[in-house]
Design a protein around this motif. Structure first.
Motif, PDB file in Angstrom:
ATOM      1  N   ALA A 130       0.812  -1.219   0.000  1.00 20.35           N
ATOM      2  CA  ALA A 130       0.000   0.000   0.000  1.00 20.35           C
ATOM      3  C   ALA A 130       0.844   1.267   0.000  1.00 20.35           C
ATOM      4  N   ASP A 131       0.219   2.359  -0.456  1.00 21.93           N
ATOM      5  CA  ASP A 131       0.819   3.685  -0.314  1.00 21.93           C
ATOM      6  C   ASP A 131       0.387   4.322   1.004  1.00 21.93           C
ATOM      7  N   PHE A 132      -0.875   4.092   1.373  1.00 24.78           N
ATOM      8  CA  PHE A 132      -1.425   4.606   2.625  1.00 24.78           C
ATOM      9  C   PHE A 132      -2.279   3.539   3.289  1.00 24.78           C
ATOM     10  N   VAL A 133      -2.268   3.526   4.616  1.00 28.00           N
ATOM     11  CA  VAL A 133      -3.222   2.760   5.411  1.00 28.00           C
ATOM     12  C   VAL A 133      -4.023   3.757   6.236  1.00 28.00           C
ATOM     13  N   ILE A 134      -5.342   3.627   6.190  1.00 28.08           N
ATOM     14  CA  ILE A 134      -6.215   4.494   6.983  1.00 28.08           C
ATOM     15  C   ILE A 134      -6.934   3.644   8.031  1.00 28.08           C
ATOM     16  N   LEU A 135      -6.909   4.110   9.276  1.00 24.43           N
ATOM     17  CA  LEU A 135      -7.580   3.409  10.373  1.00 24.43           C
ATOM     18  C   LEU A 135      -8.456   4.355  11.166  1.00 24.43           C
ATOM     19  N   GLN A 136      -9.399   3.783  11.900  1.00 28.37           N
ATOM     20  CA  GLN A 136     -10.243   4.526  12.839  1.00 28.37           C
ATOM     21  C   GLN A 136     -10.262   3.746  14.154  1.00 28.37           C
ATOM     22  N   LEU A 137     -11.126   4.130  15.083  1.00 28.00           N
ATOM     23  CA  LEU A 137     -11.156   3.461  16.390  1.00 28.00           C
ATOM     24  C   LEU A 137     -12.491   2.772  16.662  1.00 28.00           C
ATOM     25  N   GLU A 138     -13.155   2.301  15.600  1.00 30.19           N
ATOM     26  CA  GLU A 138     -14.366   1.494  15.764  1.00 30.19           C
ATOM     27  C   GLU A 138     -14.052   0.002  15.724  1.00 30.19           C
ATOM     28  N   ILE A 139     -12.751  -0.322  15.746  1.00 32.60           N
ATOM     29  CA  ILE A 139     -12.280  -1.692  15.866  1.00 32.60           C
ATOM     30  C   ILE A 139     -11.402  -1.756  17.118  1.00 32.60           C
ATOM     31  N   ILE A 159      -2.629   7.017   8.288  1.00 31.23           N
ATOM     32  CA  ILE A 159      -3.550   8.051   8.733  1.00 31.23           C
ATOM     33  C   ILE A 159      -4.450   7.416   9.791  1.00 31.23           C
ATOM     34  N   LEU A 160      -4.487   8.007  10.972  1.00 26.81           N
ATOM     35  CA  LEU A 160      -5.409   7.541  12.012  1.00 26.81           C
ATOM     36  C   LEU A 160      -6.488   8.586  12.226  1.00 26.81           C
ATOM     37  N   ASN A 161      -7.711   8.188  11.990  1.00 24.15           N
ATOM     38  CA  ASN A 161      -8.880   9.011  12.301  1.00 24.15           C
ATOM     39  C   ASN A 161      -9.378   8.552  13.671  1.00 24.15           C
ATOM     40  N   PRO A 162      -9.044   9.262  14.762  1.00 26.97           N
ATOM     41  CA  PRO A 162      -9.292   8.768  16.116  1.00 26.97           C
ATOM     42  C   PRO A 162     -10.743   8.926  16.558  1.00 26.97           C
ATOM     43  N   ALA A 163     -11.621   8.214  15.864  1.00 28.95           N
ATOM     44  CA  ALA A 163     -13.052   8.323  16.129  1.00 28.95           C
ATOM     45  C   ALA A 163     -13.663   6.927  16.225  1.00 28.95           C
ATOM     46  N   PRO A 164     -14.460   6.686  17.266  1.00 32.66           N
ATOM     47  CA  PRO A 164     -14.675   7.571  18.417  1.00 32.66           C
ATOM     48  C   PRO A 164     -13.412   7.658  19.272  1.00 32.66           C
ATOM     49  N   ALA A 165     -13.180   8.819  19.858  1.00 28.37           N
ATOM     50  CA  ALA A 165     -11.950   9.052  20.610  1.00 28.37           C
ATOM     51  C   ALA A 165     -11.878   8.134  21.827  1.00 28.37           C
ATOM     52  N   LYS A 166     -10.715   7.582  22.046  1.00 25.81           N
ATOM     53  CA  LYS A 166     -10.448   6.787  23.241  1.00 25.81           C
ATOM     54  C   LYS A 166      -8.976   6.940  23.571  1.00 25.81           C
ATOM     55  N   GLU A 167      -8.598   6.576  24.773  1.00 27.89           N
ATOM     56  CA  GLU A 167      -7.206   6.729  25.184  1.00 27.89           C
ATOM     57  C   GLU A 167      -6.297   5.853  24.330  1.00 27.89           C
ATOM     58  N   ILE A 168      -5.282   6.461  23.764  1.00 23.34           N
ATOM     59  CA  ILE A 168      -4.333   5.757  22.912  1.00 23.34           C
ATOM     60  C   ILE A 168      -2.999   5.669  23.654  1.00 23.34           C
ATOM     61  N   PRO A 169      -2.421   4.466  23.764  1.00 25.24           N
ATOM     62  CA  PRO A 169      -1.116   4.348  24.429  1.00 25.24           C
ATOM     63  C   PRO A 169      -0.080   5.268  23.784  1.00 25.24           C
ATOM     64  N   ASP A 170       0.721   5.922  24.591  1.00 24.68           N
ATOM     65  CA  ASP A 170       1.699   6.876  24.086  1.00 24.68           C
ATOM     66  C   ASP A 170       2.620   6.263  23.038  1.00 24.68           C
ATOM     67  N   GLU A 171       2.941   4.992  23.186  1.00 27.37           N
ATOM     68  CA  GLU A 171       3.860   4.335  22.261  1.00 27.37           C
ATOM     69  C   GLU A 171       3.318   4.326  20.825  1.00 27.37           C
ATOM     70  N   VAL A 172       1.990   4.297  20.689  1.00 24.73           N
ATOM     71  CA  VAL A 172       1.363   4.158  19.372  1.00 24.73           C
ATOM     72  C   VAL A 172       1.548   5.417  18.526  1.00 24.73           C
ATOM     73  N   GLU A 185     -12.851  15.388  19.516  1.00 24.69           N
ATOM     74  CA  GLU A 185     -11.906  14.285  19.691  1.00 24.69           C
ATOM     75  C   GLU A 185     -10.543  14.789  20.137  1.00 24.69           C
ATOM     76  N   LEU A 186     -10.132  15.949  19.614  1.00 29.27           N
ATOM     77  CA  LEU A 186      -8.858  16.536  20.024  1.00 29.27           C
ATOM     78  C   LEU A 186      -8.866  16.837  21.518  1.00 29.27           C
ATOM     79  N   THR A 187      -9.964  17.400  22.001  1.00 29.21           N
ATOM     80  CA  THR A 187     -10.084  17.695  23.430  1.00 29.21           C
ATOM     81  C   THR A 187     -10.062  16.416  24.256  1.00 29.21           C
ATOM     82  N   GLN A 188     -10.753  15.384  23.776  1.00 29.43           N
ATOM     83  CA  GLN A 188     -10.779  14.118  24.506  1.00 29.43           C
ATOM     84  C   GLN A 188      -9.405  13.458  24.546  1.00 29.43           C
TER      85      GLN A 188
END
Length: 300
Positions: A130-139, A159-172, A185-188
């Motif tokens: 792939a050239d790009f991988v796009i992910l979200q947080l519904e999985i 590209i990570l679309n952090p929706a719905p927003a949830k805590e993401i480990p700093d390492e990620v 989501e930015l505020t969350q």
């Protein structure tokens, strides 16, 4: 231009109302629609309609119409060889839209929760090419972690679309090239309502670039050194569902085509805006010729 979407596939139940209900309130819908949705599937269709070669990695139910959903994605020209069929029901979303186009969405993950790391690793060849991988947080977040690390291993942009927003480990964060939260989501994610401060906090965590979608105000970009405010384009908004999904797909397509970031933001703003001019999620996603016609109209 190969884009891999790893994410949710849902069946959407959409109700049109005069105003969104308040706590404890019952409102009467003026219309009702069942359609295909899920942030992952929406982004896959959007990217394909904009001209990309698209691969979908996701999960649906095996016996509740999930196969029909996948046939529909396949009819769009999307490679669905990475879709997992499970005994869990297909994910679904209950969407309420008011007369101004604002919405509320309740999602039941269903089969999306069964998309695990082993399935991602099984399809690593798709990611590698792939050239790009796009992910979200519904999985599951663990699945997202596996996917971003695998993408980085193969030098594939994420590209990570952090929706719905949830805590993401700093390492990620250090494995993410572009993160695309909206203001909420930015505020969350950061704890601040200041867009610039929040974006810089994500840069400090290791993200290369941040794009904050601002709805009718456009979008904000920073890489820690440069910052750009890209204005929204005027349209008659009917339904904002999937506007963020099409925006994310458009960013990936634009960057695959070597547009500079300012042009990519403008392109994505147009795609997102056009998505709001029609009802539904995938039904509203614009084709490339619609986008180009609108761009010409704006230039005039």
């Amino acid at each position: 231009m190969k884009i891999v979407i790893i994410g949710s596939i849902n069946r959407d139940y959409t109700a049109q109302v005069k105003k969104l209900p308040e706590k404890g309130e019952t409102v009467i819908a003026s219309s009702y629609k069942i359609s295909i949705g899920g942030k992952g599937a929406n982004q896959a269709v959007a990217a394909k309609r904009l001209g990309a070669q698209v691969y979908m990695i996701g999960a649906v139910g095996n016996s509740d119409g999930g196969r029909d959903i996948i046939k529909k994605l396949e009819s769009e020209g999307i490679d669905v060889s990475g879709v997992l069929f499970t005994e869990e029901v297909t994910g679904n979303a209950m969407i309420t839209i008011d007369e101004l186009g604002f919405n509320t969405i309740v999602v039941y993950p269903g089969a999306n929760a069964k998309l695990d790391s082993s399935w991602i690793e099984r399809h690593s060849k798709i990611i590698e090419e792939a050239d790009f991988v796009i992910l979200q947080l519904e999985i599951p977040l663990e699945t997202v972690e596996t996917a971003v690390k695998l993408s980085k291993k193969y030098n594939v942009k994420v590209i990570l679309n952090p929706a719905p927003a949830k805590e993401i480990p700093d390492e990620v964060y250090k494995y993410i090239d572009i993160i695309t939260p909206n203001e909420v989501e930015l505020t969350q994610l950061t704890g601040t309502t200041d867009i610039k401060d929040g974006a810089n906090m994500l840069i400090e965590k290791g993200v290369s670039e941040v794009i904050v979608t601002l709805g009718e105000k456009g979008s904000y970009y920073t890489n820690g050194q440069e910052e750009i405010f890209s204005e929204a384009v005027p349209v008659n908004t009917i339904d904002s569902t999937a506007a963020g999904d099409s925006f994310n797909a458009a960013i990936a397509v634009a960057l695959c085509e070597n547009m500079n970031i300012k042009s990519a933001l403008n392109f994505a703003n147009i795609v997102g805006a056009l998505t709001t001019t029609k009802m539904g999620a995938q039904d509203s996603l614009p084709y490339r010729d619609e986008v180009e016609s609108f761009r010409i109209k704006l230039q005039k």
